[in-house]
Design a protein around this motif. Structure first.
Motif, PDB file in Angstrom:
ATOM      1  N   THR A 296       0.830  -1.210   0.000  1.00  0.00           N
ATOM      2  CA  THR A 296       0.000   0.000   0.000  1.00  0.00           C
ATOM      3  C   THR A 296       0.862   1.257   0.000  1.00  0.00           C
ATOM      4  OG1 THR A 296      -0.173   0.101   2.423  1.00  0.00           O
ATOM      5  CG2 THR A 296      -1.833  -1.202   1.252  1.00  0.00           C
ATOM      6  N   GLU A 297       2.147   1.113   0.380  1.00  0.00           N
ATOM      7  CA  GLU A 297       3.062   2.259   0.390  1.00  0.00           C
ATOM      8  C   GLU A 297       3.821   2.409  -0.921  1.00  0.00           C
ATOM      9  OE1 GLU A 297       5.692   2.216   3.684  1.00  0.00           O
ATOM     10  OE2 GLU A 297       4.090   2.064   5.188  1.00  0.00           O
TER      11      GLU A 297
ATOM     12  N   ASP B  94      -4.026  -6.629  -4.497  1.00  0.00           N
ATOM     13  CA  ASP B  94      -3.724  -5.233  -4.194  1.00  0.00           C
ATOM     14  C   ASP B  94      -3.443  -4.457  -5.470  1.00  0.00           C
ATOM     15  OD1 ASP B  94      -3.745  -5.651  -1.349  1.00  0.00           O
ATOM     16  OD2 ASP B  94      -1.856  -6.717  -1.616  1.00  0.00           O
TER      17      ASP B  94
END
Length: 284
Positions: free
Chosen positions: A232-233, A282
């Motif tokens: 997510t980063e 993701d």
């Protein structure tokens, strides 16, 4: 290290080396001239760059050409395809319709027959979406284009190339080698590989090792406890200045590789990151 210069291989193949050597093409592009012993016509695979001296040499070895085949669309393989085919009075067959000359395409399971020569088409996407390999059952040899190189390893050219597809293609080639249908690899760059099975064992192990290294680098650079959280980063924008980007992963994973090659390595890293993200649902 002996310099690769092409030559004659098996009973049906002549490799004509193009004079376009660089860091990505190794010694240059291998143009393959295939002909059944005693036959009149030949098949030319990957005419390569538009360099007159090279095309003259290919034409001299090929004599009468029935068809040109392309392993994939990259210019170091395909640039001169239409030009050469028009010169020789034949067509170009490729998976990508944009690189064909004439009405015939090329796809998995096709068999190209010319004067007794048989070339079996094997879909091997991953390096590019349109990558094909060509099996010569009579020589137990397979032409792999850029899917397997004669020296070093290849780039998964993301976003056109996909790591999942590439791993599947390596498994498919490995199965052919394990069944002894393909004992020798005639690559698109670099020397012939006599031990196809050993080379594919190495390629598969190397690719999984690199994927594990990328996964660990993502965790280390993000300082997150799980890969899902770390992803997510991830900032995919070039030059964003973020801590976790494809480039910072390259700096860590490919620290032992000449930085001149990091641009190519970043394509593979982007493919690996997309593969990791896709496996976990993701990043879309």
């Amino acid at each position: 290290m002996t310099t690769w210069q092409g030559g004659t291989f098996g009973d049906r193949a002549r490799c004509v080396l193009a004079p376009n050597a660089n860091l990505m093409t190794l010694d240059g592009t291998n143009t393959w001239v295939l002909r059944e012993p005693g036959a009149r016509r030949s098949v030319v695979v990957d005419p390569g760059p538009s360099i007159l001296s090279h095309l003259d040499s290919v034409a001299a070895h090929a004599e009468e050409v029935a068809v040109v085949l392309l392993t994939h669309h990259h210019l170091d393989h395909s640039e001169a395809a239409a030009e050469f085919a028009q010169r020789m009075g034949c067509g170009v067959r490729a998976l990508d319709p944009g690189h064909r000359l004439g009405g015939e395409g090329l796809g998995d399971g096709d068999v190209v027959e010319v004067d007794g020569l048989e070339v079996h088409v094997v879909a091997t996407p991953g390096h590019t979406a349109d990558s094909l390999s060509f099996l010569l059952p009579a020589d137990r040899a397979i032409l792999t284009g850029d899917t397997v190189l004669g020296r070093g390893t290849t780039v998964v050219a993301h976003p056109d190339g996909q790591l999942g597809a590439y791993l599947d293609s390596l498994d498919r080639l490995h199965a052919l080698a394990e069944a002894r249908e393909a004992q020798t690899i005639w690559p698109g760059h670099g020397p012939v590989i006599e031990d196809a099975l050993g080379a594919l064992d190495f390629y598969i192990a190397h690719r999984h090792e690199r994927l594990a290294q990328v996964e660990q680098a993502v965790l280390d650079l993000s300082d997150q406890p799980t890969l899902a959280a770390a992803l997510t980063e991830l900032d995919l924008a070039p030059g964003s200045g973020a801590t976790l980007t494809p480039h910072t992963v390259v700096e860590r994973v490919y620290a032992d590789v000449d930085p001149v090659l990091w641009g190519a390595a970043e394509l593979s890293v982007r493919a690996q990151l997309a593969h990791l993200a896709g496996a976990r649902g993701d990043l879309g």
